[in-house]
Scaffold this active site. Sequence first.
Site, mmCIF file in Angstrom:
data_model
loop_
_atom_site.group_PDB
_atom_site.id
_atom_site.type_symbol
_atom_site.label_atom_id
_atom_site.label_comp_id
_atom_site.label_asym_id
_atom_site.label_seq_id
_atom_site.Cartn_x
_atom_site.Cartn_y
_atom_site.Cartn_z
ATOM 1 N N ALA A 13 0.434 -1.265 0.557
ATOM 2 C CA ALA A 13 0.040 -0.049 -0.078
ATOM 3 C C ALA A 13 0.797 1.619 0.188
ATOM 4 C CB ALA A 13 -0.571 0.100 0.835
ATOM 5 N N ASP A 14 0.508 2.390 -0.689
ATOM 6 C CA ASP A 14 0.978 3.712 -0.343
ATOM 7 C C ASP A 14 -0.050 4.653 -0.446
ATOM 8 O OD1 ASP A 14 3.858 4.863 -0.396
ATOM 9 O OD2 ASP A 14 2.682 6.198 -1.961
ATOM 10 N N THR A 15 0.360 5.417 0.832
ATOM 11 C CA THR A 15 -0.845 6.060 1.345
ATOM 12 C C THR A 15 -0.268 8.342 0.723
ATOM 13 O OG1 THR A 15 -1.603 5.286 2.644
ATOM 14 C CG2 THR A 15 -1.915 7.648 2.847
ATOM 15 N N GLY A 26 -3.479 3.948 -2.566
ATOM 16 C CA GLY A 26 -3.511 2.611 -3.184
ATOM 17 C C GLY A 26 -3.146 1.341 -2.329
#
Length: 194
Positions: free
Chosen positions: A71-73, A108
């Site tokens: 995940a990437d924020t 994402g």
Amino acid sequence: MSNFPQIILASKSPRRQELLKLMDIDFRVVLKEVDESYPDGLAPAEIALYIAQKKAEAFDEDVTDEVVLTADTIVCIDGEILGKPNDAEHAIAMLHKLSGKLHQVYTGVCLLYKGRYNKFYDMSEVFFRKLSDEEIRSYVAEYQPFDKAGSYGIQQRIGLIGIERINGSYTNVVGLPTEKVYQQLKAIGCLNQN
């Protein structure tokens, strides 16, 4: 549980780990260094998805039957992407930018399973009240939010005293849109259907 594939969380974020634990999902953490740069011209959601997939691609050769969850924020205000701050002054400047305004948080997520990349994202709108300089400076000094996009954790003091409201998923702002993750893991047969 042995008939379900093992889930690998490729994240050092204690918040993502805690969210999966609260969901009663069994997982183990495996970390790899990944370059988090991205091409110019991507929309905020595309950036989060691009980096999440890059993180998953690092495991492409290493996994067979496991599921890799990455995940990437990112935080976006007025079209500007706010990543992780470089230092205390950068963090303070970011929080002043967010103070009294609406911004968006995009996470994402990529699930790598049997050679396929299942990507999805969530977006939440976050409204900060006007924060005083002292509130911002004391938060940065005490919490050192250098591992957080936008320089804040919603579950920490600045979030608790400063956020007036959220449109969308709270857990997305924490760093993992848990409802969507749960549904996608179920859809690819990684969780009990109960």
